[in-house]
Structure formats: structure tokens, C-alpha cells
Scaffold this active site. Structure first.
Site, PDB file in Angstrom:
ATOM      1  N   GLU A   1       8.898  42.773   3.898  1.00  0.00           N
ATOM      2  CA  GLU A   1       7.826  43.709   3.536  1.00  0.00           C
ATOM      3  C   GLU A   1       7.941  45.036   4.255  1.00  0.00           C
ATOM      4  OE1 GLU A   1       7.370  40.476   4.128  1.00  0.00           O
ATOM      5  OE2 GLU A   1       6.249  39.632   2.451  1.00  0.00           O
TER       6      GLU A   1
ATOM      7  N   HIS B   1      -4.149  32.877   3.446  1.00  0.00           N
ATOM      8  CA  HIS B   1      -3.941  33.255   2.042  1.00  0.00           C
ATOM      9  C   HIS B   1      -5.251  33.468   1.293  1.00  0.00           C
ATOM     10  CE1 HIS B   1       0.050  31.536   2.922  1.00  0.00           C
ATOM     11  NE2 HIS B   1       0.494  32.123   1.845  1.00  0.00           N
TER      12      HIS B   1
HETATM   13  C1  LIG Z   1       5.432  37.394   5.109  1.00  0.00           C
HETATM   14  C2  LIG Z   1       5.312  36.633   3.830  1.00  0.00           C
HETATM   15  N1  LIG Z   1       5.754  37.184   2.700  1.00  0.00           N
HETATM   16  C3  LIG Z   1       5.665  36.523   1.551  1.00  0.00           C
HETATM   17  C4  LIG Z   1       5.119  35.271   1.482  1.00  0.00           C
HETATM   18  C5  LIG Z   1       4.965  34.551   0.141  1.00  0.00           C
HETATM   19  N2  LIG Z   1       5.912  33.462   0.048  1.00  0.00           N
HETATM   20  C6  LIG Z   1       5.574  32.195   0.362  1.00  0.00           C
HETATM   21  S1  LIG Z   1       6.846  31.140   0.250  1.00  0.00           S
HETATM   22  C7  LIG Z   1       7.896  32.369  -0.257  1.00  0.00           C
HETATM   23  C8  LIG Z   1       9.320  32.075  -0.543  1.00  0.00           C
HETATM   24  C9  LIG Z   1      10.001  31.508   0.636  1.00  0.00           C
HETATM   25  O1  LIG Z   1      11.311  31.278   0.357  1.00  0.00           O
HETATM   26  P1  LIG Z   1      12.181  30.472   1.394  1.00  0.00           P
HETATM   27  O2  LIG Z   1      12.019  31.077   2.748  1.00  0.00           O
HETATM   28  O3  LIG Z   1      13.550  30.389   0.866  1.00  0.00           O
HETATM   29  O4  LIG Z   1      11.504  29.044   1.478  1.00  0.00           O
HETATM   30  P2  LIG Z   1      11.346  27.969   0.309  1.00  0.00           P
HETATM   31  O5  LIG Z   1      10.052  28.244  -0.377  1.00  0.00           O
HETATM   32  O6  LIG Z   1      12.512  28.103  -0.588  1.00  0.00           O
HETATM   33  O7  LIG Z   1      11.301  26.669   1.019  1.00  0.00           O
HETATM   34  C10 LIG Z   1       7.226  33.580  -0.330  1.00  0.00           C
HETATM   35  C11 LIG Z   1       7.831  34.848  -0.746  1.00  0.00           C
HETATM   36  C12 LIG Z   1       4.633  34.730   2.695  1.00  0.00           C
HETATM   37  N3  LIG Z   1       4.053  33.525   2.735  1.00  0.00           N
HETATM   38  N4  LIG Z   1       4.756  35.416   3.850  1.00  0.00           N
END
Ligand SMILES: Cc1ncc(C[n+]2csc(CCOP(=O)(O)OP(=O)(O)O)c2C)c(N)n1
Ligand SMILES: Cc1ncc(C[n+]2csc(CCOP(=O)(O)OP(=O)(O)O)c2C)c(N)n1
Ligand SMILES: [Mg+2]
Ligand SMILES: [Mg+2]
Lengths: 325, 348, 348, 325
Positions: free
Chosen positions: C74, C143
Site C-alpha cells: 500500500e 476489518h
Molecule cells: C495490509 C493489508 N493489505 C491488504 C489486505 C487484504 N488481504 C487479505 S488477505 C490478502 C491476500 C494475501 O495473500 P497471501 O499473503 O499470499 O496469503 P494467502 O491469502 O494466499 O494465504 C489480502 C490482499 C490485508 N489484510 N492487509
């Protein structure tokens, strides 16, 4: 690398040093016998770049006025080398109405849209902005380049890494330059950085990295040339690290007790006399030319200071303007 | 910018006087002596002694394992403070300028401040996050803010703002011993730094032994009948100076030093306003959506009729802090602005 | 979680009705058609169409150069939005949940919001930062927040909070065309998402042509004599429902939808309170040091005597948003709490 | 690697899968015919870990209850493998008074101090906390280890890099584990990460990096063993990346239209039947043993759900408690 270029690089470095020495003088002018950071013609923190001229000179020699650059809290050398208006920049530092920011910014917040220059007092936070400028340039179909300059201390800030990744991923025309002067205020590189050089991190973003080890303006010029060319050709970002030196304190007023031995060493490797001697020895300059270059720099700088001092201070109520366009 | 020894002096009366910076250092040192789990971490807190002198001498006394310089990685090291606190340590983490909160706010407000709640009270985060605040020396828009309203708006952290050496010591010890996260904001202008315009009350008597000042109790630092000024931090001193001046003109001002925003000592404020019927809030933070509003709501919820004159707010008028001296003075709560605020609230 | 076509329908009357999500998408699309410098960037704004449907269909229409998925960086991509805005683009950047502001706040408040000022007005940052806000579906402490008070406290950014489809479209177009940074906060509960409890007013008539709704004008969405409720976002709808209910009991409530916090339409609020003499603030953000305080100060500065009864605040009581349904309902401004707030302010 | 261990790893994986399937069932139970995220016994977002069991099983087999672990928004597999109380964890997910967080946390905020487990819904922000736990362990003179688990999407978050640098610089007992399931919600690794593998970034922090390419629990077990041993011996941090798979949606309700072909491939490489077949073929298990393991898992999981369902919901006013200690 042509002979003209070397003289030009030398001239740029002299211009910067002359500027920083004059600002040093003006800054401390009304701050003795007791140093009061808020007093005098130039109040506030003051981060000067003496010793780091090779970075600015060597890098900016490759930039056009329509290329963007984001500088850190220590911005003067980069601003001058990139062509920021010296008079209006000086007026800003003196807090005058005719300043780049009409007195609102100060020395850490110099913005000159004419040459796409900006800076920030928050560590590493200019890097994302440079990525965005490069994104705009790419979308606009131009061959313009954006440069982000930060210190080696800043390279441990998360936002810097995010920027490297974005620029590489999107193959943007960005040159990331790390001015490694060995110190983040009082913290030596060894206490801030887990690798010997930040160049070891370039591979982590699939981008080329190049280290200039000797603070030589020729070395910077050549490495920066390769990086800027890559960017301009659409081949993506490059990470450069320049081992440079901080000749003076982190900011003015810094007693530098933490530096010990290293300070004398740094002072002994001042890049300016070294380069001057080289050019004299190689016959690219003679004493008269040196004197002329220095005199011209002094004149320009003193004119800029005179311009600043003759400019009005902003009216207090102007503080309420410019929040919104 | 090292705090020199001239900042400690024992006047003939024999009462020991310290600067606010020295009082903070003494508090930290006494707690470090007492409790091996206390340690200090931050940028330039070691050899430099803290940019604003908040840790001067600690490295020499406690060594680099307990006084740790960090890289410029605020998310990393504030998060590390949280992790260490959860695992039994009591970290004091310095964020050099509060203005930098934006690079690490997630750790502060989503983690430091919420883990205790999310865990149903099973995990404690006993940690002090200290930061320098305030302007007045032309440090521009990114190095002059107070921002206490920002922290106070978000639940789960106490927000402490001392104005003088004795309070600074007692509140620091209380903060370290508190089982909750405490944001401790010290104004550069009350530290008694040799390189900054000094406020006369930045040096004052401080008891030598450790003591706690309860977090959440405001101080009535001057009693008066005609108007209440609620303020904190450096503005307390400006207000007291102005109050002295106005006393000569027959205006008798009560001055409240809040000392903390969370908890907010509403009782003390209400009692005072009940008496004076007039309120001036002097706040070096941004004017809107902050402290002055909260105090207005406190009164309006209790009894809007308490105010016999409109509220007066002397705060930063919702502009970034400008650099040039005349501009900065225009937006800060200077003695002149405080004075005219009080004069207008009393209607004379 | 894709917005399906059931969300557009033309009732027999012929007036086209859209969900708030579709209205936002339409606004963005129309501006992208008009102005090639407008583009969209954020996490999952492409193929996914925005977690809350704010960009659904844009990728298909405008391609991946103008609708860019980003890494979870971000600070990096919001900063990139700023840089692009300075260099002539008009980015719309999505921060998926406002709750994540802590990982990128420095770019938002120290850069996006201050560069114009620091540059003395010479550099413009025309950018929209949009984010989902709000709770009510058990998404927990990280959230479910609104946090608009946090942005409104810090100068240099407009803060827009639409409550319904028509406003969402007009305010989005105004935000995109604005030469200033605009924070655009949309409540998940007003988006009309097929997978979330729907509010009946989350779908409504929206003109087809592009139009701007001026930023900074509140709407009196219901006129009444007995009390003023100032609110915004999802709470507008709860309040209107409650107002209808109370009308049957003879309590005549005026309801103001602020639509933006910065600029704050103080005039409309003051005019209403001057008439009713009673104020309830319904705010899904944290109670203290936020919107309700600011409104109290607005009145207290103008004329504290305007309030014939104590202010009532219906807000999140300074606790993190808990997960379990009974706990969350207890802290949110539910219709029940709004109702009892109004009843108590009118003293019946 | 002993035979017992393999059976143990298999058992852990079964236990996790059984749990996730049961939560899946309970989650959707009251959400049909119309899916409403806020409805039912388990409301809110739900990120399940099916397919990622090898990471949790292989990693946590090396951890002691006094080792700390910070998990991301997708935490169940790690919680169970590390020994978080299943009953109280389930009660938390159901929002009950007997839950780990007395109903205040929910599925992204599970904290069990008995085994030093925590998680966070904010991407990558558990990494700094793990660094801090490791710092405490080192200062306290213990040989305890801290583990940070994040997704490959999270590895592009600045705070993650800051954490790697700190851990390396301070030589802390941290194991950084990246669960690379190829997706960050709908964004594939290729659109988020400028390098083929995050392991390419380990050198940028002067720490060893190891990639487990096949989502095999044996591979994870061995790599994690080396990393945990290094940490425990005071030799500093390690970065592990495990190529794993997300069998289901990012969260429940995710239609996964963006996945296309890859989804079927992922489903065909479900690690659980593969490992089961292996152990059967190698004679470490027979059908009866498999059935017994599954039955035990089902019993434990259903007991936990029954415990949760029989627990009271918290009283509404309890929302006001636990803000401060
Ligand atoms: C700082 C932040 N940005 C965005 C999100 C929204 N978000 C939640 S899970 C996710 C994807 C995460 O991907 P990854 O780290 O690969 O984990 P996975 O869900 O694949 O286990 C996002 C963008 C968040 N929770 N926190
Ligand atoms: C986010 C943030 N953290 C801390 C600071 C305080 N600070 C200003 S300059 C500086 C040191 C910077 O070191 P480096 O990046 O090496 O640049 P140099 O000063 O050596 O040119 C620090 C810590 C800041 N301005 N911003
Ligand atoms: Mg440096
Ligand atoms: Mg992933």
C-alpha cells in the site's frame, strides 16, 4: 567519457559546495554564541550535502529537465544539479514569499515543477512517488525517466522495498540511487544493514545493481549513464549504490561525538579537491580556470542569497492559503 | 545536539532541579535498575542519546543490549517491541518524531492497542511508545506536529503528555509500570534542550526517588474564577504566562493541565467549567476532529447550559504547519493568540 | 463475491435503479471515457472487480493498463498514485479496507495531503483514494472500522462519505474532477452487495448521464421539528428507519446526511439545531476525539445556548470492534441505540 | 526422517483437513440459499487452509510449546499444528464466551498464550512481532524460537522486509516461512512478485533461504528442521518458501472465476491423498490405521464444535471489557 563532461561535473560540484558553504554560514550567522535551532535567518533543521556532490553531479548530468527526481531530507545537491532555480530555492530556505513554496515548505520540502523536482523529510518516502512518476511517463508514452534518491539508512525502510518491487514488476523507467554515506544520523551502516552493500538486494527484485565504491564523480557518471539509458529505453529500473561521505554533521548542530576516527578520514577524502587535482594534473583545467569556476559559483550563490534576503517574508495570514487548490 | 551538564543545577535552596529531558532519563534509568525486563529501543537512542535527549547516558550505563539503536524501520522495531512485550519484556520504544507515525501506524493501532482486547484480556502488551511532538522552531510540515488527537481517537492505548520535569518523571514511571500500551508524547519545547529556545518551566524541581504520577488525573495548575483554560504540554506554560499577565488586568484564569488524553479527566474539566462558565481550549494539535471537540462534547453531554459564553478554540487552524517563521507563528497557539482567546471568552 | 446483474433493475416506472457499487463503477467508467488520464489501481480491482464491487467490469472495458492490480504494497502503490497525479494523471487508488491505513498513512497524510501546501500551491495532487469502511457482519477489530475522524483531523484532504447510489455517483465524479486529494469512504453495507445483508436504500434511482454533486454540501434527508440527527453513511438509513417509526409516536426528527466531513457543512447543521434545539450525532466511528466532538464544538463556538437538551452521541464506545455478534451489535449504532438516543434527547 | 514422524505428520494433516472441512460445513450451514457473510453460526470472513497442511505439519513438528508463532489471516492449520487448544479456538470462531478471546477476536485473531500463538488479519504484520518475541527469547537467555508465517502476497509488504533485516542484523532466532500458494486473493504471484521465488531475496538479508517446491510435508519437515535448529543454536534467522496450494477460495464465498485452469490442477494435487497413498504404499500405514486416524480426527473436531455450540454467547456489555488490563 569526454573532457568537457569532466569539467562540467567539476563545475557542478563546485557550485554545490559553494552553495552549501554559504548556507552553512548563513545558517549559523545568527545562532552564536548560543546555538538555538529556531533562531536566525534560516531556522529549523539543516541537512547539508558536502561530500556527496559526486552523486548529484554524476547522476543529474544524464537527466533532462523533464525527468523527475525525488530527493530526501538532504536535497540541495540534487536540486542544484537537476536545475532547480537557485534563487527561488534559496528564498524558500530563507522562508520568503518568492520561495519555491512561498515559504511554506522549507529546506526539506523543495518542489520545482519546472524540472519535476520534489523532496520529503520522511525517510524513503520519495521512492514510491518516483515510481508513480515513472508510471505516468510510461503511460504517457514518453521516454522520460524518474529517479529516487535515498540514503543507505533509508534503504531499510519497508516502503523502499515495495518501490523496488513495483518498479521491477511493472518495468518502469526508474533509477534508484542510494547515497551510502555510512551513517544514518549516528547509526553506522553496520548497525542498520544486514548486508555489506544494498546492491546485494537488487537481485531480490530482478534488477541490475551497481556499486560505485569510491565516491568518484566519474564512477557515478558512468554507472548512472548506464542506468538512465536502460530506463529511457524501456528496459526497466536499476539500483545504484554510491559509497560517499558525509563531510559535516547529520544536521547542523550535530556534535558528531559518535564518529571518532572516521570523521578525520572522511575529511581527508573530500572528493572536491581530489577531483580538482586530477583535472589539473590531466590538464583539463588550469589554476585560472579553477579560479574562474569558483568565482562564478560564488557570484551565483551570493546573488541567490541576496535575492532571498531582498524578498519579503510572507504575510502571516498566507498560512491559511494553499491547503486546497 | 547533546544535553550538557548545565541542565542540572541545585539552587541554593537545596531542591534539585532537572530539565524535562533529564527527568525522563532518570525515570527510565531507575526503572531499568529495578526491573531487568525494561529496555530501550529506537533510532539514535544509543551513542547519540536520543535526538531530544530522552535517553542521554543510558547506553553508557546499561550497555547496548538494553539500549538498542535500530535501523530506520519503524514498523519493524515497534512491532518488535510488541512481540517482546508479549513475551515478558517491558520495552520503551522511541519513535523519533511523532510525525513519522504514518510509516508504522498499523503496528501501533491495529496491534499494540488491540491485541489485549482481541485476546479477551489474555495477552498483555506492556509497552511505552515515546515520541517528540510540537513545533515553534521552523521544522516544517513533517516535523512539527502534535497529533495526540489522532492517537486518542483510536481505542486501546493510553496517551500521556507531560508538560514539566516532575510530571515527566512520574508519568514515565507510571507508563513503564502500566500493563497497557502507553503513548508518551513529549514536546521538544519543554525538554530544556540547550539548543532550543527554552521555556522557563522546562527546568524544575524533581524528587530523586522513583515515584508514579497516576495516569488520567489532570492538574489544576492555576485556580481562577473567570474562565477555564484546558490545555496540555508546552501550551500550559504559555497559558500560565498569559494568566499572570491577565491577572494584572483583573482577569482571573483557571488553568488545567490535562497530562493525559486517554484516560481523559472529564471530572476535573467539568468541575472547573461549572465554576467559571467559560472555556478556552488551547491545543497545539490540529483544530478540527480533535481535543477541543472532545471537550465541547463532554460539556454538551453533561449540560450545555454550563457555558455562559461561546467556546473558544486556540489551535492549529487545519493547515499543515508552514515553515517560515511568520506563517508558523500564525498557526501555533502563541501567547498572543491565547491571550486574545481568553479576553474574548470573558467578553472584556 | 461478484455483484450480479440482479442489482440493476428498471422498475415499471422507468426510473433506472442501481446499487451503490454499480453507481460508483458507472461514475468511474464515465470519467475514464471522458479523460484518458484517469486510471484505477489497487488490490484485486482487476479480474476480481474490487472486493466490494467498486470496480466490477472496469478491467474488461478499459484493459489492464488502466485498471491495475497491485501487489500488497500500500505504501508503494498509494505513493505511486501520488507521483502519477503530480505528473498529470488522475489516479483512483483503492485501499481495500480503510482499516489498513496504518501501513500507508505516511503517504496519505504527509505526502498526498501536504505536497500542495508545501509547494506553495505549485504542485497539485488530483487523486481519489477510496476505501471500504464499516462493520456489522462480524469481521472483527481489523476489518470493521470507519475511521473517517482520523482522516478529517489531518489537513489537506477532502473526506467524502456517500450513503446512497445517487450520491455515490455524483460525489465520485466530483472527487475525480477535484484538483485535490479526496478520500472517498464507502460503507460495505450501502453497496448493495448480493452477499451481504442489504439495506433497502442501497439500491436507488441514479441518473444515467455524468453529474457532479458538490463536495461539502450536507443533505437534509428528512425535515423535522423535535430533534436533529446528524449522521452519515449506513447510519443515515438506520436513522431514517427510526425516524419513520418515531413519527408514528409523534416525534418529528430532522435527519442530516453530512456526505462529507471535509469540508464540513456547518451551516446546515447549525440551521437545523437552531430550529430543533436538540442534537443526536450518530457515528459509526469511535466516539471520542472524532465527529461527534467536532459537531459539539461547532455549536459551542457558535452559541452554546442553542442546545436545549444535552447532546446525545450514538457511536462506537472507544473499544475495538469485537467479533461475536452480540458484542458487535452492542457497540455499533444500531437502530435500537439510535432510537433510544433520540427518545432521550427529546425527553419523552 | 523416521517412520513415526511420517505417521505423525500425516495425522496432523488429517486433523487439520478434518477441521477445515467441518468449519466449512458449519460456516455455510446457515448461509444458504442466499449467501450472507454476516449470517449464521459463524459470521464474517473465513479463510481456510485446505491444501496448505504440509506447511503447518512439517514446520510445527519442530516447535515446542514455548516457541512462538505468528500466523496470518489464514491461521487454523498453524494453530492446530502448534497445539492451540482446539476447543477454545473453535469456541472463538463461533463467537462464544469460552473462546480463546472470549468472542472478541474471531478467526483472524486467535491468541493462545499457553503455546505463544498469535495471528493478525493485517498482511505481513505478524513478522515484526515474531522478531520481537525472538528478541525477548534471546535476551532471556533461552533457546526458544519464534516463527513468522506469511503468504507470498505478504512478502511484498514493506514490514516484512524490515523484519528480515532486523532479524539478520540482530542474529535472532526467527524462522520466516512464506506459504506460497500462488495467489494473493485474485492476484497471481507473477503479478505481485518481481522474482521467481522469494528465496531470491534471502541473500539481500544475508540469511540462508530454502525453497520447498513440491508442497510435500517431508520436504517442509526437513527444511524447517534445518531452520529451527539454526535458530535454536543461535545461528540466526532463515527464510523458507514453500510452494503450496490453495484448494478452496481465498475466503468462503469467493467464486474464483479468476483461477481458470489452475484450479483443477490444484485440486488434482491435493497433498493429503498423495501423502496417504505414499504411506500406504511404503507400508507405514494400512487402511485400518488410516480409518482410525480419520475417525479420531472427526471425533476430536466434532467434540470441539459441540463444545463451542454448548458454550454461551458473551453478554453484550462484555464488549466494554478488556480494552485495558
Ligand atoms: C495490509 C493489508 N493489505 C491488504 C489486505 C487484504 N488481504 C487479505 S488477505 C490478502 C491476500 C494475501 O495473500 P497471501 O499473503 O499470499 O496469503 P494467502 O491469502 O494466499 O494465504 C489480502 C490482499 C490485508 N489484510 N492487509
Ligand atoms: C520515517 C522516518 N524515520 C526517521 C526519520 C529521522 N531521520 C531523518 S534523517 C535520518 C537518517 C537518514 O539516514 P540516511 O538515509 O542514510 O541519509 P543521510 O542522512 O545519511 O543522508 C533519520 C533517522 C525520518 N525523517 N523519517
Ligand atoms: Mg546515510
Ligand atoms: Mg498466497
Amino acid at each position: 567519457m569526454g573532457e568537457d563532461i569532466k569539467v562540467q561535473l567539476y563545475t557542478t560540484m563546485v557550485r554545490i559546495r559553494t552553495y552549501e558553504e554559504a548556507i552553512l554560514r548563513e545558517y549559523h550567522r545568527d545562532k552564536s554564541p548560543v546555538f538555538d535551532i529556531g533562531a536566525g535567518r534560516i531556522p529549523g533543521e539543516m541537512h547539508l550535502s558536502a561530500g556527496q556532490e559526486p552523486v548529484a553531479a554524476g547522476l543529474c548530468a544524464h537527466l533532462r529537465p523533464d525527468d523527475a527526481i525525488t530527493a530526501p531530507h538532504r536535497p540541495h545537491h540534487l536540486a542544484l544539479a537537476h536545475g532547480v532555480d537557485m534563487k527561488r530555492m534559496t528564498a524558500e530556505i530563507f522562508g520568503r514569499e518568492s520561495g519555491l513554496g512561498r515559504g511554506k515548505g522549507g529546506h526539506m520540502h523543495l518542489f520545482d515543477p519546472a524540472v519535476h523536482f520534489g523532496c520529503s523529510g520522511i525517510i524513503a518516502q520519495g521512492a514510491p512517488t518516483a515510481v508513480g512518476a515513472a508510471l505516468a511517463f510510461k503511460r504517457q508514452g514518453s521516454d522520460r525517466v524518474a529517479v529516487s534518491v535515498v540514503g543507505e539508512g533509508a534503504a531499510n525502510q519497508g516502503g523502499f522495498h515495495e518501490s523496488l518491487n513495483l518498479a521491477s514488476l511493472w518495468r518502469l523507467p526508474v533509477v534508484f540511487v542510494i547515497e551510502d554515506n555510512g551513517w544514518g544520523i549516528s547509526v553506522p551502516r553496520s548497525a542498520s544493514t544486514s548486508v555489506p552493500s544494498n546492491i546485494d538486494r537488487a537481485a531480490g527484485y530482478a534488477m541490475p545493481g551497481e556499486l560505485v565504491e569510491d565516491n568518484s564523480v566519474d564512477g557515478v557518471y558512468e554507472a548512472a549513464g548506464r542506468a538512465v539509458t536502460r530506463a529511457r529505453k524501456g528496459e526497466g529500473p536499476t539500483l545504484l549504490e554510491i559509497r560517499t561521505i558525509r563531510l559535516w554533521g547529520h544536521f547542523e548542530g550535530d556534535a558528531q561525538a559518535y564518529r571518532g576516527e572516521e570523521l578525520a578520514q572522511a575529511q581527508a577524502s573530500d572528493p572536491l579537491p581530489i577531483y580538482e587535482q586530477r583535472l589539473l594534473k590531466d590538464g583539463l583545467l588550469d589554476e585560472a580556470a579553477v579560479a574562474a569556476i569558483k568565482e562564478q559559483a560564488v557570484n551565483e550563490v551570493e546573488d541567490a542569497i541576496a535575492f532571498a534576503l531582498s524578498s519579503a517574508e510572507p504575510a502571516p495570514e498566507e498560512a491559511l492559503e494553499d491547503v486546497f487548490a | 545536539m547533546t544535553v550538557t551538564d548545565t541542565t542540572t543545577n541545585k539552587p541554593s535552596s537545596g531542591v534539585r532541579r532537572l530539565t524535562t529531558a533529564r527527568a525522563m532519563v532518570e525515570a527510565i534509568a531507575q526503572e531499568m535498575e529495578r526491573d531487568p525486563s525494561v529496555f530501550v529501543m529506537g533510532e539514535d537512542v544509543g551513542a547519540y542519546g536520543g535526538i531530544f535527549g530522552s535517553t542521554t547516558g543510558l547506553l553508557e550505563r546499561f550497555g547496548s543490549e538494553r539500549v538498542m539503536d535500530t535501523p530506520i524501520s519503524e514498523t519493524g522495531f515497534i512491532g518488535a517491541g510488541i512481540g517482546a512485550a508479549i513475551e515478558g519484556m517491558r520495552p520503551i520504544v522511541e519513535l523519533m518524531f511523532v510525525d513519522f507515525f504514518g510509516v508504522c501506524m498499523d503496528q501501533i493501532y491495529n496491534h499494540m492497542a488491540k491485541i489485549h482486547y482481541e485476546s479477551g484480556g489474555h495477552v498483555k502488551v506492556p509497552m511505552v511508545l515515546m515520541a517528540a511532538v510540537g513545533g515553534g522552531y521552523s521544522d516544517g510540515a513533517q516535523h512539527s506536529q502534535c497529533l495526540w488527537g489522532t492517537f486518542a481517537h483510536l481505542p486501546g492505548m493510553k496517551v500521556v503528555v507531560p508538560s514539566n520535569p516532575a510530571d515527566a518523571k512520574g508519568l514515565m514511571i507510571a507508563a513503564i509500570r502500566d500493563d497497557n500500551p502507553v503513548i508518551y508524547l513529549f514536546h521538544k519545547g519543554v525538554m530544556g534542550l540547550p539548543w532550543m529556545a527554552k521555556n522557563s518551566r522546562a527546568i524544575g524541581p524533581v524528587p530523586e526517588e522513583p515515584y508514579e504520577l497516576p495516569i488520567g488525573k489532570a492538574a489544576v495548575v492555576r485556580e481562577g474564577r473567570d474562565a477555564t483554560v484546558v490545555t496540555l504540554s508546552l501550551s500550559v506554560h504559555h497559558t500560565l504566562d498569559v494568566a499572570d499577565e491577565l491577572a494584572a488586568q483583573g482577569i482571573d484564569v483557571e488553568v488545567i493541565d490535562l497530562r493525559s488524553l486517554v484516560p481523559l479527566d472529564g471530572e476535573t474539566v467539568l468541575a472547573s467549567v461549572a465554576k467559571t462558565g467559560r472555556l478556552v481550549v488551547v491545543d497545539e494539535d490540529y483544530r478540527s476532529f480533535g481535543l477541543s471537540g472532545e471537550l465541547a462534547a463532554l460539556i454538551a453531554e453533561h449540560d450545555p447550559g454550563m457555558l455562559r459564553a461561546p467556546l473558544v478554540r486556540v489551535a492549529v487552524p487545519d493547515v499543515p504547519i508552514p515553515y517560515a517563521r511568520p506563517l508558523e507563528r500564525f498557526v501555533l497557539p502563541t501567547p498572543e493568540r491565547i491571550k486574545s482567546g481568553i479576553v474574548s471568552v470573558v467578553g472584556r
